[in-house]
Design a protein around this motif. Structure first.
Motif, PDB file in Angstrom:
ATOM      1  N   ARG A  97       0.847  -1.166   0.000  1.00 14.78           N
ATOM      2  CA  ARG A  97       0.000   0.000   0.000  1.00 14.78           C
ATOM      3  C   ARG A  97       0.900   1.239   0.000  1.00 14.78           C
ATOM      4  O   ARG A  97       1.935   1.244   0.678  1.00 14.78           O
ATOM      5  N   THR A 100       4.011   2.567   2.506  1.00 15.72           N
ATOM      6  CA  THR A 100       4.672   1.502   3.272  1.00 15.72           C
ATOM      7  C   THR A 100       6.189   1.591   3.158  1.00 15.72           C
ATOM      8  O   THR A 100       6.914   1.505   4.158  1.00 15.72           O
ATOM      9  N   SER A 124       0.119  -0.396  -7.359  1.00 17.13           N
ATOM     10  CA  SER A 124      -0.828  -0.320  -6.239  1.00 17.13           C
ATOM     11  C   SER A 124      -2.236  -0.133  -6.806  1.00 17.13           C
ATOM     12  O   SER A 124      -2.416   0.061  -8.007  1.00 17.13           O
ATOM     13  N   HIS A 128       0.260   6.193  -6.547  1.00 19.03           N
ATOM     14  CA  HIS A 128       0.898   6.905  -5.442  1.00 19.03           C
ATOM     15  C   HIS A 128       0.505   8.365  -5.389  1.00 19.03           C
ATOM     16  O   HIS A 128       1.045   9.123  -4.586  1.00 19.03           O
ATOM     17  N   GLY A 134      -3.982   6.245  -0.956  1.00 17.85           N
ATOM     18  CA  GLY A 134      -3.651   5.335   0.129  1.00 17.85           C
ATOM     19  C   GLY A 134      -4.565   4.136   0.273  1.00 17.85           C
ATOM     20  O   GLY A 134      -4.298   3.242   1.073  1.00 17.85           O
ATOM     21  N   LYS A 135      -5.661   4.097  -0.479  1.00 14.52           N
ATOM     22  CA  LYS A 135      -6.670   3.065  -0.233  1.00 14.52           C
ATOM     23  C   LYS A 135      -6.263   1.696  -0.748  1.00 14.52           C
ATOM     24  O   LYS A 135      -5.588   1.573  -1.762  1.00 14.52           O
ATOM     25  N   PRO A 136      -6.739   0.664  -0.053  1.00 18.04           N
ATOM     26  CA  PRO A 136      -6.450  -0.690  -0.527  1.00 18.04           C
ATOM     27  C   PRO A 136      -7.385  -1.029  -1.696  1.00 18.04           C
ATOM     28  O   PRO A 136      -8.479  -0.478  -1.808  1.00 18.04           O
TER      29      PRO A 136
ATOM     30  N   PRO B 311     -12.027  -3.292   1.615  1.00 19.05           N
ATOM     31  CA  PRO B 311     -11.914  -2.873   0.207  1.00 19.05           C
ATOM     32  C   PRO B 311     -13.281  -2.921  -0.474  1.00 19.05           C
ATOM     33  O   PRO B 311     -13.992  -3.923  -0.409  1.00 19.05           O
TER      34      PRO B 311
END
Lengths: 391, 391
Positions: A97, A100, A124, A128, A134-136, B311
């Motif tokens: 993520r 990190t 990701s 970025h 930042g979300k998963p 998610p």
């Protein structure tokens, strides 16, 4: 010819799918890939079904030929090893993520200052940058948000997921492009670069007609089952033993199709005389063609269509696809050896055929977690003393 | 930083989709792309709907920023121009049926003898080798034969086409990888290479769990609608205003999901306490979750799930995807200018973000057929006299 990436060292922090498929492709181009895994459990996919003798077939198919070393990037001793690896690396890949790596002290700013030639490839969910950096995300989240599910499924039906995980895989493919472009550029600039791939971006980039239709007409297309939205007939049809595809891309092919079906007059029927007319009468035409094709097996129709130059093919299960003579002739289905050299699993071959690049008859084993620690440390030491001894 | 492929010249003989998407990506990396088209009609997609003021939005979205020159490769005068172009080229791309280039006297054997540094990228339905090398294919034929349609669609339903043309596009993406790898290798070897991409190969290469499941268990998977085959809950759900995705990849996420839904006890229900149990009761669980989610709109649930680290995301139409703030923040939706500089069409942005590579705010126009003839000829002359004058 040596392989294009002979001598290139990839430090691979990636896990699950989007990153590992990118690392596989770099390995296929000749790079040495050292997979750095979390001690204890390693890559999550080591625990993904299906299993064979306790080992994951999924992991085996996506990590063959890589080396594994387990490192805890929060422990000082392991960080020292990791720093030495970075000192020998051309490329680092990660799909954590966002943030990190910065949290670990290995963000791009630090790494590029310490290792100016390093190429840093990140993939990701959302990239970025941007409000949701930042979300998963998982594959299906980006398939959904990116629009591809809205155009996949039965006509008028609910959205359907693409069976292959193209949310991950398309992103991994773009990551490979970025790494290769950055390596090429490094030869001129002397400097590495960071590649920042977003799985959601990749979903936008792999769409063509839906983007053109939406932006030109203002109306987004919906799903159209197994047929092309604007070309007819261009869909699946039932034969007596299953589905096959007829892809009549223009009037000339349609006329040849009518001949192959034993109905040459159909091509002159005003209801079907142009693609526009055929699109208007798509459901009628489908019923009329299936009334014929249901009488014979697929092999009959495919032979008849091919003899008339009509693009066609069976709808194959994965078992049939993996036994397809053309697929096998292209070396696209390869045994993955177990650590004792026995063929144990199966993986796809390298789809990028380049003159002079060897086509192996088998894939090397996927690594045991931390199974290459000693070999990697020995290799590190040898590389470091080579450099120290160099004039 | 200059763009990675600054100074690279690509002669692009490709048409329709698989080749043109590869050429777009090379242009995004900084290459100059000269599209060589058939006189009179040019690329077939110039006639593909939808249209805007008589121009194809489809063509515009896939050919922006290229130059066009129309050449008849069977006429002596045009062949002389083409030979001069080859003399200045780093890369040639083609997606003709295998054998076409040989028939024209421009097969790889001839070209590599005359232009040893030339990188030759070919993409075709089934590749240049194997028993079916010569056959024509369209996207749907390889989606069908390659197995992806057999795992896409409603559970128990007929095969469904992936809405995006991944038969073409995945192949084009591998072609880009091959060209970049060959350019990198050329810096060391001094020699070009031929890249031979098969659309069918690419379909095998982009599949992961279906290959692992088929080869490990002997049973190929079928379609599973909008849910993941082996993770639960991992699918679409209905809210009061449409579909959204919940992707609960493990027990911890599932527990947080139950909290977000206001049903924390559900996580301890033995029917749902493990992924295996949830997979067994997948349909019951879906009904129980939808009984809750149907009461509120998607925005409500997405906010609740995100607050609990689950998610999630909306299933978006292409119109919604192209207006998604994260997609826009990543510069993934760009106007394509008309030849007079007016924004006329829309195209996807470059999904490969590399530090230092400029992100344009607009795409240059797609070329008018043969619209750059004079400019290309002038450029050729200048390049040739530069070389002649060089010391």
């Amino acid at each position: 010819m040596s392989a294009p990436l002979d001598g290139i060292v990839v430090i691979d922090l990636t896990h699950v799918l989007a990153g590992p498929v990118a690392a596989i492709q770099l390995a296929d181009f000749g790079a040495t890939v050292i997979k750095v895994e979390r001690p204890g459990t390693g890559d999550d996919t080591r625990a993904f079904p299906p299993f064979k003798e306790g080992e994951s077939a999924y992991f085996a198919a996506l990590n063959h030929g890589k080396k594994s070393i387990a490192l805890d990037l929060k422990s000082a001793g392991d960080r020292a090893v990791f720093d030495r690896l970075l000192g020998q690396a051309d490329v680092i890949l990660e799909n954590f993520r966002p943030g990190t790596m910065e949290g670990l002290g290995y963000g791009w700013a630090e790494l590029s200052a310490r290792f100016p030639r390093l190429v840093y490839g990140a993939v990701s969910g959302f990239g970025h940058t941007g409000p949701e950096a930042g979300k998963p995300a998982y594959d299906m989240v980006v398939q959904a948000r990116g629009g591809v599910m809205s155009i996949t499924g039965e006509e008028g039906g609910p959205p359907v997921r693409v069976g292959a995980s193209i949310g991950d895989i398309a992103a991994g493919m773009y990551l490979v492009q970025g790494v290769l472009a950055a390596l090429y550029a490094r030869d001129r600039s002397g400097r590495g670069a960071k590649i920042d791939i977003s799985m959601l971006d990749a979903q936008i980039a792999i769409q063509e007609h839906s983007l053109a239709i939406t932006t030109a007409t203002g109306t987004p297309p919906g799903p159209t089952g197994a047929r092309h939205p604007t070309i007819t007939p261009f869909s699946t049809f039932r034969a007596s033993d299953g589905f096959f595809v007829i892809a009549a891309g223009n009037d000339a092919i349609f006329a040849r199709l009518c001949t192959a079906l034993g109905q040459p007059d159909l091509a002159n029927d005003p209801r079907f005389a142009s693609n526009a007319a055929r699109c208007e009468n798509v459901h009628l035409l489908k019923r009329m063609i299936e009334a014929l094709t249901l009488a014979e097996p697929r092999a009959h129709w495919i032979a008849a269509l091919e003899a008339n130059g009509v693009p066609t093919g069976r709808v194959q299960t994965m078992a049939e696809a993996l036994a397809d003579p053309q697929v096998l002739a292209r070396n696209m289905v390869l045994p993955v050896e177990a650590t004792d050299g026995r063929p144990a699993f199966v993986a796809a071959g390298n789809p990028v055929k380049i003159t002079g690049l060897a086509e192996p008859a088998a894939r090397q084993p996927a690594p045991v977690l931390d199974g290459d620690r000693e070999a990697v440390l020995r290799w590190l030491q040898a590389r470091e003393s080579d450099r120290a001894d160099a004039p």
